[in-house]
Structures are given as C-alpha cells and as structure tokens.
Design an enzyme around this catalytic site. Structure first.
Site, mmCIF file in Angstrom:
data_model
loop_
_atom_site.group_PDB
_atom_site.id
_atom_site.type_symbol
_atom_site.label_atom_id
_atom_site.label_comp_id
_atom_site.label_asym_id
_atom_site.label_seq_id
_atom_site.Cartn_x
_atom_site.Cartn_y
_atom_site.Cartn_z
ATOM 1 N N GLU A 17 0.188 -3.367 4.693
ATOM 2 C CA GLU A 17 -0.959 -2.455 4.817
ATOM 3 C C GLU A 17 -1.000 -1.745 6.166
ATOM 4 O O GLU A 17 -0.612 -2.315 7.172
ATOM 5 C CB GLU A 17 -2.255 -3.261 4.696
ATOM 6 C CG GLU A 17 -3.016 -3.095 3.417
ATOM 7 C CD GLU A 17 -3.556 -1.701 3.148
ATOM 8 O OE1 GLU A 17 -3.584 -0.861 4.056
ATOM 9 O OE2 GLU A 17 -3.950 -1.456 2.007
ATOM 10 N N ASP A 18 -1.503 -0.503 6.157
ATOM 11 C CA ASP A 18 -1.665 0.215 7.433
ATOM 12 C C ASP A 18 -3.134 0.445 7.785
ATOM 13 O O ASP A 18 -3.427 1.017 8.830
ATOM 14 C CB ASP A 18 -0.972 1.586 7.383
ATOM 15 C CG ASP A 18 -1.717 2.545 6.483
ATOM 16 O OD1 ASP A 18 -2.043 2.157 5.348
ATOM 17 O OD2 ASP A 18 -2.010 3.674 6.917
ATOM 18 N N LYS B 114 -11.020 -1.091 -1.298
ATOM 19 C CA LYS B 114 -10.731 -2.010 -0.198
ATOM 20 C C LYS B 114 -11.876 -1.890 0.798
ATOM 21 O O LYS B 114 -12.366 -0.785 0.996
ATOM 22 C CB LYS B 114 -9.406 -1.625 0.478
ATOM 23 C CG LYS B 114 -8.202 -1.675 -0.462
ATOM 24 C CD LYS B 114 -6.974 -1.043 0.193
ATOM 25 C CE LYS B 114 -5.842 -0.917 -0.808
ATOM 26 N NZ LYS B 114 -4.642 -0.249 -0.289
ATOM 27 N N SER C 265 -2.542 0.576 -4.300
ATOM 28 C CA SER C 265 -3.057 1.742 -3.578
ATOM 29 C C SER C 265 -4.416 2.187 -4.110
ATOM 30 O O SER C 265 -4.686 2.104 -5.306
ATOM 31 C CB SER C 265 -2.066 2.903 -3.739
ATOM 32 O OG SER C 265 -2.635 4.118 -3.325
ATOM 33 N N ALA C 266 -5.237 2.706 -3.197
ATOM 34 C CA ALA C 266 -6.557 3.222 -3.582
ATOM 35 C C ALA C 266 -6.450 4.612 -4.202
ATOM 36 O O ALA C 266 -7.407 5.108 -4.800
ATOM 37 C CB ALA C 266 -7.443 3.316 -2.347
ATOM 38 N N SER C 267 -5.286 5.235 -4.073
ATOM 39 C CA SER C 267 -5.164 6.641 -4.474
ATOM 40 C C SER C 267 -5.077 6.823 -5.977
ATOM 41 O O SER C 267 -4.346 6.123 -6.675
ATOM 42 C CB SER C 267 -3.929 7.254 -3.828
ATOM 43 O OG SER C 267 -3.761 8.571 -4.310
ATOM 44 N N ASP D 118 0.878 -1.154 0.000
ATOM 45 C CA ASP D 118 0.000 0.000 0.000
ATOM 46 C C ASP D 118 0.928 1.219 0.000
ATOM 47 O O ASP D 118 2.116 1.085 0.327
ATOM 48 C CB ASP D 118 -0.872 -0.055 1.268
ATOM 49 C CG ASP D 118 -1.674 1.197 1.465
ATOM 50 O OD1 ASP D 118 -2.349 1.623 0.508
ATOM 51 O OD2 ASP D 118 -1.634 1.770 2.575
ATOM 52 N N LEU D 119 0.428 2.378 -0.358
ATOM 53 C CA LEU D 119 1.295 3.566 -0.422
ATOM 54 C C LEU D 119 1.150 4.458 0.816
ATOM 55 O O LEU D 119 2.077 4.582 1.624
ATOM 56 C CB LEU D 119 0.967 4.356 -1.702
ATOM 57 C CG LEU D 119 1.746 5.650 -1.909
ATOM 58 C CD1 LEU D 119 3.231 5.405 -2.081
ATOM 59 C CD2 LEU D 119 1.214 6.378 -3.165
ATOM 60 N N ASP D 120 -0.048 5.050 0.953
ATOM 61 C CA ASP D 120 -0.281 6.007 2.035
ATOM 62 C C ASP D 120 -0.213 5.301 3.386
ATOM 63 O O ASP D 120 -0.979 4.378 3.650
ATOM 64 C CB ASP D 120 -1.662 6.662 1.873
ATOM 65 C CG ASP D 120 -1.772 7.482 0.589
ATOM 66 O OD1 ASP D 120 -0.792 8.132 0.223
ATOM 67 O OD2 ASP D 120 -2.846 7.455 -0.041
ATOM 68 N N ASN E 82 -3.884 9.505 -7.008
ATOM 69 C CA ASN E 82 -2.733 10.414 -7.103
ATOM 70 C C ASN E 82 -1.408 9.691 -6.871
ATOM 71 O O ASN E 82 -0.374 10.338 -6.673
ATOM 72 C CB ASN E 82 -2.872 11.534 -6.063
ATOM 73 C CG ASN E 82 -4.087 12.406 -6.335
ATOM 74 O OD1 ASN E 82 -4.231 12.942 -7.430
ATOM 75 N ND2 ASN E 82 -4.975 12.525 -5.363
ATOM 76 N N ARG F 2 -11.753 8.273 -2.117
ATOM 77 C CA ARG F 2 -12.026 9.714 -1.977
ATOM 78 C C ARG F 2 -13.505 10.007 -1.716
ATOM 79 O O ARG F 2 -13.849 10.761 -0.811
ATOM 80 C CB ARG F 2 -11.572 10.426 -3.257
ATOM 81 C CG ARG F 2 -11.509 11.938 -3.100
ATOM 82 C CD ARG F 2 -11.061 12.586 -4.389
ATOM 83 N NE ARG F 2 -9.828 12.015 -4.898
ATOM 84 C CZ ARG F 2 -9.381 12.158 -6.144
ATOM 85 N NH1 ARG F 2 -10.066 12.883 -6.999
ATOM 86 N NH2 ARG F 2 -8.250 11.590 -6.540
ATOM 87 N N THR G 39 1.150 10.372 3.812
ATOM 88 C CA THR G 39 0.342 11.384 3.123
ATOM 89 C C THR G 39 -0.931 11.699 3.905
ATOM 90 O O THR G 39 -1.637 12.642 3.565
ATOM 91 C CB THR G 39 -0.052 10.900 1.710
ATOM 92 O OG1 THR G 39 -0.337 9.522 1.811
ATOM 93 C CG2 THR G 39 1.035 11.162 0.703
ATOM 94 N N LYS H 168 -8.569 6.449 6.549
ATOM 95 C CA LYS H 168 -7.403 5.704 6.066
ATOM 96 C C LYS H 168 -7.808 4.492 5.214
ATOM 97 O O LYS H 168 -8.613 3.675 5.655
ATOM 98 C CB LYS H 168 -6.517 5.277 7.234
ATOM 99 C CG LYS H 168 -5.791 6.469 7.820
ATOM 100 C CD LYS H 168 -4.733 6.078 8.825
ATOM 101 C CE LYS H 168 -4.035 7.340 9.315
ATOM 102 N NZ LYS H 168 -3.233 7.090 10.501
ATOM 103 N N GLY H 169 -7.250 4.435 4.025
ATOM 104 C CA GLY H 169 -7.515 3.308 3.133
ATOM 105 C C GLY H 169 -8.834 3.396 2.389
ATOM 106 O O GLY H 169 -9.143 2.561 1.548
HETATM 107 C C1 BG6 Z 1 -5.738 5.892 0.243
HETATM 108 C C2 BG6 Z 1 -5.752 6.755 1.495
HETATM 109 O O1 BG6 Z 1 -4.463 5.414 0.018
HETATM 110 O O2 BG6 Z 1 -6.159 6.666 -0.881
HETATM 111 C C3 BG6 Z 1 -7.131 7.372 1.688
HETATM 112 O O3 BG6 Z 1 -5.413 5.966 2.627
HETATM 113 C C4 BG6 Z 1 -7.525 8.150 0.425
HETATM 114 O O4 BG6 Z 1 -7.129 8.209 2.824
HETATM 115 C C5 BG6 Z 1 -7.460 7.216 -0.780
HETATM 116 O O5 BG6 Z 1 -8.840 8.671 0.566
HETATM 117 C C6 BG6 Z 1 -7.820 7.916 -2.090
HETATM 118 O O6 BG6 Z 1 -6.836 8.862 -2.409
HETATM 119 P P1 BG6 Z 1 -6.930 9.917 -3.562
HETATM 120 O O7 BG6 Z 1 -5.533 10.441 -3.678
HETATM 121 O O8 BG6 Z 1 -7.363 9.210 -4.816
HETATM 122 O O9 BG6 Z 1 -7.926 10.954 -3.159
HETATM 123 MG MG MG Z 2 -2.711 3.111 3.623
#
Ligand code: BG6
Ligand code: MG
Length: 218
Positions: free
Chosen positions: A169-170, A145, A114-116, A9-11, A118, A49, A17, A45-46
């Site tokens: 994972e965190d 997730k 990662s779910a992000s 996982d990233l964040d 970004n 958005r 972040t 967390k996790g």
């Molecule tokens: C996860 C974070 O990695 O990404 C969440 O733990 C965040 O807090 C999610 O909401 C989505 O991120 P992003 O960058 O697409 O808004």
């Molecule tokens: Mg995380």
C-alpha cells in the site's frame, strides 16, 4: 510468517495514476473558481471518488447539494477516464512488473485490492490483468479504506486466511485497512507519510521477490 497471498493496491503501487487524478481534480477546482495544490492532492490518495470530492470542496470552502456533487464527480471521472484510456505499459512503476511476475513464478497467489472503479481500464491498458488471480476493485466493495473490506474480500476470493496475506500500500488509509484486516502491510513511501507500515520500501525498483522472502523469513 507464513505468506501465501499478496494483495496489491493499484494507484501508487503498480502505477502512478495520482498525476491523472490530480489533473482532473485541479481542472474541476479551476472551473469552481479556486486553486487545488499538489499538497492538497496528497489527501486524496487511497480515498474514494466521492470522499475526494468532499475534500476538494472543503479546500474551496464550497457547499453543494448531493445531486450537484454527483454531477461534478461524474464530470471529473469523464476527464480522468479520457486520460487513463491513453496509458501504455511503460507507465508501470519501476520493478512492479518484474515483482508481480516473479511472485507468481514462486507460487504466491496475487490479488488486486483497489478503491478505484476504473481499475479494469488501467489493468487492461497496462496489459497486466492476467497477473492477478483475483481482482477486487471499487465496483465490488461498498466500504472505503481504512475499512478492511477490499482486502478481506481479496483474501476470501483467494481462499487464503487474512493473516497469511501481505498487503502492499502507498496510502495511510490503506495501511490502516490492512491492519484492520489483520494483515502485514508493506508501505510504499516514507516514514513521514506511512508511519504505521510494518515495513517500508521506496518501490519495487529496489525490492525484489528475494528481498521479500528474506523479510518474511524473520
Ligand atoms: C484510489 C486512489 O486508488 O482510487 C484515489 O488512490 C481515488 O485517489 C480512488 O480517488 C477512486 O478512484 P476512481 O477511479 O474510482 O475514481
Ligand atoms: Mg494507492
């Protein structure tokens, strides 16, 4: 345990972040007229958005039409992106770079899960995109997730069976996602926030690739 692939996982695992997500969500809550505490932020967390926004609005006891929610999520994201665009490699969490490099040197395949949406901005700012054989982020999956989609997609792209992958994972939702995908999960956290992790570490500062190999030998 036969381990061939490591999925990170990233964040909260490689980089902190959460503090930037928090600042951006807190600012939005302020504009909406309520306070968003650090404790409330733990629940994000996790989480994706849009789900994060739903939790925030629940805290503020505000109901809004979908269109307005979309607008607010975009606003929060613009603020968040402005912050992460200034990140530097010294924001990598302690030991993370060394663990990734030594894992690759030992021959493990690595994936980001990662779910992000970004994730690429962050990986490029930290100069670590090249340490992952495969990058699966929020732009490549549709189910959040604890659905295992992000980790299964990682294993598939690595061409490694799910049961031969280990996830780092965190977030509780991420530990659940790993288990839903039939993967061993190392939690970065405490027994209080990650009671279901198969093994817990406080971070990569005190957990080297040699410790990892001792663990999976058992
Ligand atoms: C996860 C974070 O990695 O990404 C969440 O733990 C965040 O807090 C999610 O909401 C989505 O991120 P992003 O960058 O697409 O808004
Ligand atoms: Mg995380």
């Amino acid at each position: 345990m036969k381990v061939e692939g490591l999925i990170f996982d990233l964040d909260g695992v490689i980089v902190d972040t959460a503090k930037y997500h928090y600042l951006a969500w807190k600012e939005l809550a302020k504009e909406l007229g309520f306070d968003f505490s650090e404790k409330d932020n733990e629940r994000l967390k996790g989480v994706s958005r849009m789900q994060s926004l739903d939790i925030l609005l629940e805290v503020g006891k505000i109901e809004l039409p979908d269109e307005k929610k979309q607008e607010l999520a975009e606003k929060k994201n613009r603020q968040y992106v402005a912050m992460i665009k200034k990140m530097t490699p010294d924001e990598l969490l302690p030991g993370a770079l060394n663990f990734l490099k030594s894992a690759k040197a030992k021959g493990y395949k690595t994936a980001l899960g990662s779910a992000s949406k970004n994730a690429m901005i962050i990986l490029n700012r930290l100069e670590i995109a090249g340490l992952f054989d495969v990058i699966i982020d929020g732009t490549k999956v549709s189910k959040a997730k604890p659905d295992p989609e992000v980790f299964l997609a990682g294993a598939k792209a690595l061409n490694i069976k799910a049961e031969n992958c280990v996830v780092f994972e965190d977030a509780a939702a991420g530990v659940e996602a790993a288990h839903n995908g039939n993967m061993f999960c190392i939690g970065i956290g405490t027994p209080e926030n990650l009671p279901d992790a198969d093994f817990l570490i406080s971070g990569f500062g005190k957990f080297t690739i040699n410790d990892f190999e001792e663990l999976i030998k058992q």
